[in-house]
Design a protein around this motif. Structure first.
Motif, short mmCIF file in Angstrom:
data_model
loop_
_atom_site.label_atom_id
_atom_site.label_comp_id
_atom_site.label_asym_id
_atom_site.label_seq_id
_atom_site.Cartn_x
_atom_site.Cartn_y
_atom_site.Cartn_z
N LEU A 101 5.31 6.01 -1.34
CA LEU A 101 4.45 6.42 -2.44
C LEU A 101 3.11 5.76 -2.16
CD1 LEU A 101 4.88 8.10 -4.92
CD2 LEU A 101 5.30 6.03 -6.21
N SER A 102 2.31 6.43 -1.37
CA SER A 102 1.11 5.77 -0.88
C SER A 102 0.12 5.52 -2.00
CB SER A 102 0.46 6.63 0.20
OG SER A 102 -0.68 5.98 0.66
N PHE A 103 -0.43 4.34 -1.99
CA PHE A 103 -1.39 3.95 -3.02
C PHE A 103 -2.61 4.87 -3.01
CE2 PHE A 103 -4.80 0.99 -4.47
CZ PHE A 103 -4.38 0.93 -5.78
N GLU A 147 -4.64 13.79 -8.43
CA GLU A 147 -3.70 12.87 -7.80
C GLU A 147 -2.55 12.59 -8.75
OE1 GLU A 147 -6.84 10.13 -7.12
OE2 GLU A 147 -6.44 10.08 -4.96
N VAL A 207 -4.05 -5.58 -11.91
CA VAL A 207 -4.84 -4.45 -12.42
C VAL A 207 -6.30 -4.57 -12.03
CG1 VAL A 207 -5.45 -3.23 -14.50
CG2 VAL A 207 -3.28 -4.40 -14.37
N GLU A 263 -2.43 -1.13 -18.66
CA GLU A 263 -2.89 -2.36 -19.29
C GLU A 263 -2.62 -2.37 -20.79
OE1 GLU A 263 -6.50 -4.77 -18.01
OE2 GLU A 263 -7.03 -2.74 -17.40
N MET A 321 0.82 -1.21 0.00
CA MET A 321 0.00 0.00 0.00
C MET A 321 0.85 1.26 0.00
SD MET A 321 -3.13 -0.26 -0.26
CE MET A 321 -3.12 -1.65 -1.30
N SER A 322 2.02 1.23 0.69
CA SER A 322 2.74 2.49 0.77
C SER A 322 3.96 2.58 -0.12
CB SER A 322 3.12 2.80 2.23
OG SER A 322 3.35 1.64 2.94
N SER A 355 2.83 -0.31 -4.94
CA SER A 355 1.49 -0.57 -5.46
C SER A 355 1.52 -1.16 -6.86
CB SER A 355 0.68 0.72 -5.45
OG SER A 355 1.37 1.71 -6.17
N GLU A 356 2.68 -1.09 -7.55
CA GLU A 356 2.71 -1.61 -8.91
C GLU A 356 2.52 -3.12 -8.97
OE1 GLU A 356 5.24 -0.21 -7.41
OE2 GLU A 356 7.05 -1.40 -7.59
N ARG A 392 9.42 0.89 -11.88
CA ARG A 392 8.08 0.53 -11.41
C ARG A 392 7.17 0.05 -12.51
NH1 ARG A 392 5.65 2.40 -6.92
NH2 ARG A 392 3.80 3.00 -8.04
N PRO A 412 -9.63 5.08 -14.12
CA PRO A 412 -10.89 4.87 -13.41
C PRO A 412 -10.99 5.84 -12.25
CG PRO A 412 -9.31 3.18 -12.83
CD PRO A 412 -8.66 4.03 -13.86
N ARG A 448 5.11 -1.58 -15.57
CA ARG A 448 4.66 -2.94 -15.84
C ARG A 448 5.07 -3.28 -17.26
NH1 ARG A 448 -0.97 -4.64 -16.97
NH2 ARG A 448 -1.18 -6.73 -16.14
N ASP A 503 -2.67 8.00 -2.75
CA ASP A 503 -2.45 9.26 -3.45
C ASP A 503 -2.15 9.07 -4.93
OD1 ASP A 503 -2.65 10.16 -0.90
OD2 ASP A 503 -0.49 10.15 -0.57
N LEU A 504 -2.26 7.82 -5.39
CA LEU A 504 -1.93 7.58 -6.79
C LEU A 504 -3.19 7.47 -7.63
CD1 LEU A 504 0.84 4.87 -6.55
CD2 LEU A 504 1.10 7.30 -6.98
N GLN A 505 -3.09 7.93 -8.86
CA GLN A 505 -4.18 7.71 -9.80
C GLN A 505 -3.70 6.68 -10.80
OE1 GLN A 505 -7.52 9.09 -9.94
NE2 GLN A 505 -7.36 7.22 -11.13
N VAL A 506 -4.30 5.52 -10.73
CA VAL A 506 -3.85 4.42 -11.59
C VAL A 506 -4.36 4.64 -13.01
CG1 VAL A 506 -4.16 2.00 -12.04
CG2 VAL A 506 -3.71 2.78 -9.73
N SER A 544 2.20 2.65 -13.62
CA SER A 544 2.77 1.33 -13.35
C SER A 544 1.73 0.23 -13.45
CB SER A 544 3.41 1.32 -11.98
OG SER A 544 2.41 1.44 -11.00
N GLN A 545 0.45 0.58 -13.60
CA GLN A 545 -0.57 -0.45 -13.74
C GLN A 545 -1.12 -0.46 -15.17
OE1 GLN A 545 -1.69 -2.47 -11.38
NE2 GLN A 545 -0.95 -1.60 -9.48
N LYS A 601 -8.54 0.68 -4.46
CA LYS A 601 -8.48 2.14 -4.44
C LYS A 601 -9.74 2.73 -3.81
CE LYS A 601 -7.15 6.19 -5.81
NZ LYS A 601 -5.94 6.89 -5.81
N ASP A 604 -0.04 7.58 -12.23
CA ASP A 604 0.89 6.45 -12.09
C ASP A 604 0.62 5.46 -13.20
OD1 ASP A 604 2.69 4.63 -11.02
OD2 ASP A 604 1.09 3.61 -9.93
#
Lengths: 462, 361
Positions: free
Chosen positions: B22-24, B81, A292, B89, A283-284, A287-288, B114, B49, B116, B26-29, B86-87, A299, B84
């Motif tokens: 890097l808190s999840f 935010e 997906v 697709e 989480m901190s 997160s990668e 980081r 999303p 993918r 605060d990230l925009q995937v 890194s996710q 989130k 990011d």
């Protein structure tokens, strides 16, 4: 008479009576609260008979013994619950062992229940306990050695199989027991402190149990059992980490089933220590690595949590610990209520109140359950405690922190020993003959399966 | 000494660690990126999303910059935010952009640890914006990246096109003996949502502009000896004077490449299963031989066609160059492989064997 009474500070339950045995005046003294009056009377009658017959050695029988009068011996005998007959003229005293203390039946201990197998447990009396063991193991090389304590009457007894236990281990136990600085103790936990290799290590270096069957198969593996006179808890040593993961259930269930559950328990060890730390790291920091498909769900549930994952985890973990502690202390019916209230609060309300995320509840619940899987209660507590440092490391350094933590943990485990035997044996130092026994419950069909657990040469027993 | 140790231990939490946090939360995937434009003026479209009242909406943001990384950093001026990727697709690149050096746009993706590497890559034909938002809500739902990922996977399973992730794309971009081929998407005229249009051929690091059709892609996967789970083709055959259609499914095959000087002879032994053959029983009156002969001729012709397309484009997605490089150094050293490939005399020959007829005879 008054002298004797003074020795026992005129305690109300201490009785001294003048009696006449076969024409000789004598004093009979005893604690009325500790003796079986009926049995003493019977002994006295038998004694008269024998004196009348003029039998040689009239004082000796299975429950009596005669010796020269000595004040210290008198005190010890009476404190142990014997009745003592003093013949002032011949300066002799006769000890009649007729102890009657309330004793409970050897029920199965509540904290170590098994599904199948023996449903017996130790009681508070050493003679009954050793009786239970001798009843299971009828062999002459089962040796009991007693160590008298100075300030309390209770004794320490070590029990081992002379043909099975390594002599150096037995010698080590003897030395440690005789070197105990303060020979006064109340609990087996205190005893553990005195004879442990490293007191400050979180890991227990003795296996404690209240089950005769557990003691029996550990004795067969060459371990030494330490009984205290007044407690049903037995210490078994030397142990390795994996001993704590063996349950009597393994050996009463089928081979495949037993092996499977042993593996599950070992997996639970890592799960219980590392799972919350893993979640916090993800989480901190990382997160990668989330799949997906999970990201949107995760989130949406962590979005509105006002503080970092570490506080969320600490909050829930502390709550679980509180529930656990409370339900142990409270009587059973109330304990269940606490569990239910706790379950509702943790499971549902805390999430809808926005104090913790769904995922964190799942993680904490899984961790708690994985922690309870350990068959040994003391290792169970260690594991639950260990996850807090791991959580803090994970919150500061992520996976790197967990790695450092795991390294420190393993270095510590490698350094640790129990009665001078390596704690991670047989994995390190590696012993192929015993190695598979750690992860699988090996079938019994070979007659030579008993292996001396702590003889490092790996010699097979007869 | 002890005091020093305690101090050191207490200092550990103040070291680097926490600042890398890097808190999840605060990230925009970001799950879908589209790149268009050219070097000096790159536009990136982001689709991510976002939760609004328990519903997941896919929002679009667009940023312009001199390069990929520049545009990627530019986006943060208009999102709440941190973006990011890194996710990620799916990475979409417009056909025109791909015709310049592709690595200029992808370097950043490889350089950041980081990221993918298993995201899918596809080229698109037409307006990038129409791929990012879905105008036809009945069609595919809101989750466009998910749809495209599965679309690419399915088309790969049915050998309609290739499907490469970012890692494989990198390997092929730098590989000298084999060229990249990426699926091309377009908005279907009837369906109104993304569809496979074909397979784009690459030469070196940039697209040639030649796009294979899906049936050519199937032949290509046979020739490359790398078919998907299913590979089916329909041909017209003449049996007993009647013309009808037959559908066959590829079962297994063997390839044999013979290279002598400038001449390359590729022969393929292909085992197939009959999927559909309305005329009736196959195991009768030498029908098998007749069918096999006709099918072999047609497949050979298809292969020959494909080879001429490939040679014209100067692109070698079959990996012939790898064999040449390994076993025929003279030919390999002649110069740039893509040019050598175009000049070679390549003949293909397919022998079809009907191994199964389904549960009808």
């Amino acid at each position: 008479m008054q002298i004797i009474k003074n020795e026992f500070k005129n305690s109300a339950d201490f009785v001294v009576k003048e009696v006449e045995i076969a024409g000789t005046a004598a004093f009979l003294c005893f604690y009325s609260t500790m003796i079986d009056a009926e049995a003493v009377n019977k002994q006295l009658r038998l004694l008269e008979d024998r004196v009348d017959k003029g039998a040689n050695g009239w004082g000796s029988s299975a429950s009596t013994s005669a010796e020269a009068f000595h004040k210290d011996k008198l005190v010890t005998a009476i404190c142990e619950g014997s009745a003592v007959l003093i013949f002032p003229k011949s300066n002799l005293m006769l000890e009649i062992k007729a102890i009657k203390v309330p004793e409970r039946s050897p029920d199965e201990p509540v904290n170590e229940q098994v599904v199948r197998g023996m449903h017996q447990g130790f009681v508070e009396n050493f003679s009954s306990n050793i009786g239970l063991i001798r009843n299971k193991m009828k062999r002459p090389d089962l040796v009991v050695e007693s160590f008298a304590m100075e300030r309390t009457v209770s004794k320490l007894n070590i029990v081992y199989l002379a043909d099975q236990a390594a002599p150096e281990v037995v010698q080590e136990v003897r030395e440690r027991l005789s070197n105990m600085p303060n020979k006064e103790f109340y609990s087996s936990g205190q005893l553990e402190d005195y004879i442990e290799d490293r007191i400050l290590s979180p890991f227990p270096q003795f296996l404690t149990t209240e089950r005769p069957d557990r003691v029996t198969y550990n004795l067969l593996e060459g371990k030494v059992a330490i009984f205290t006179d007044s407690s049903p808890t037995t210490l078994l040593g030397p142990v390795n980490l994996f001993s704590f993961y063996e349950s009597p259930d393994d050996y009463t269930s089928r081979v495949l089933v037993g092996s499977f559950y042993r593996l599950v328990r070992l997996l639970a060890f890592f799960l219980a220590i590392l799972l919350p730390a893993f979640y916090i790291s993800v989480m901190s920091f990382h997160s990668e690595i989330l799949p997906v498909e999970l990201t949107t769900q995760v989130k949406s549930s962590v979005k509105d949590i006002p503080y970092p994952p570490i506080f969320e985890a600490l909050l829930l973990e502390l709550f679980i610990e509180l529930i656990r502690e409370a339900s142990i202390r409270l009587p059973q019916p109330i304990g269940q209520t606490v569990a239910i209230v706790g379950g509702i609060v943790i499971g549902d309300a805390i999430v809808s109140a926005g104090l913790a995320s769904n995922q964190m509840v799942i993680v904490v619940a899984m961790t708690a359950i994985a922690g309870f899987v350990v068959p040994s209660p003391e290792l169970n507590m260690v594991i639950r405690m260990l996850r807090f440092p791991f959580m803090i490391l994970a919150a500061t350094f992520g996976f790197l922190g967990m790695l450092i933590g795991t390294l420190i943990l393993f270095v510590h485990l490698l350094n640790l020993s129990s009665l001078n035997q390596p704690y991670l044996s047989p994995v390190i130092p590696f012993d192929p003959t015993r190695f598979k026994d750690v992860f699988f419950r090996v079938p019994y069909f070979r007659p030579d399966r008993q292996q001396p657990f702590f003889r490092l040469g790996g010699k097979k027993a007869k | 000494m002890k005091k020093l140790m305690i101090c050191l231990v207490l200092c550990i939490p103040f070291l680097a660690g926490c600042w890398d946090n890097l808190s999840f939360r605060d990230l925009q995937v970001v799950t879908l990126i589209g790149i268009e434009g050219e070097k000096g003026n790159v536009t990136i479209h982001f689709s991510f999303p976002s939760q609004t009242d328990d519903q997941i909406e896919y929002l679009i943001a667009k940023a312009q910059g001199y390069s990929f990384a520049d545009a990627k950093n530019e986006i943060n001026v208009r999102t709440s935010e941190v973006i990011d990727i890194s996710q990620l697709e799916v990475l979409l690149i417009s056909e025109e952009t791909a015709e310049s050096n592709l690595i200029e746009y992808m370097d950043n993706l490889y350089r950041t640890p980081r990221n993918r590497l298993s995201s899918k890559v596809a080229l698109i034909r037409g307006d990038m914006e129409s791929f990012m938002t879905q105008t036809n809500p009945q069609g595919i739902g809101k989750n466009v990246p998910d749809f495209i990922t599965h679309l690419l996977q399915t088309s790969d399973d049915y050998s309609m096109s290739t499907s490469h992730d970012i890692q494989k794309v990198g390997t092929l971009l730098f590989s000298e003996g084999k060229d990249l081929a990426l699926p091309v998407l377009q908005i279907g005229e009837e369906s109104g949502h993304p569809e496979i249009a074909g397979t784009a051929l690459f030469k070196g690091k940039s697209a040639t502009g030649t796009v294979l059709t899906t049936s050519q892609s199937k032949i290509m996967s046979i020739m490359e000896h790398n078919p998907g789970k299913f590979l089916r083709g329909t041909y017209e055959v003449e049996v007993d004077g009647k013309k009808d259609l037959i559908t066959i499914e590829y079962v297994s095959g063997k390839k044999d490449w013979k290279i002598e000087g400038d001449k390359v002879r590729m022969s393929y032994d292909i085992d197939v299963e009959i999927e559909e053959f309305p005329i009736g029983p196959v195991l009768e009156k030498n029908r098998i031989e007749i069918l096999e002969k006709q099918l072999s001729e047609q497949v050979t012709a298809n292969m020959q066609d494909l080879l001429s397309v490939l040679q014209e484009a100067g692109s070698d997605p079959l990996g012939l160059g790898r064999t040449v490089r390994a076993f025929h150094p003279d030919l390999w050293k002649r110069g740039d492989w893509n040019e050598t490939f175009s000049e070679l005399d390549i003949k293909a020959d397919a022998k079809i064997k009907i191994r199964r007829t389904g549960i009808l005879n």
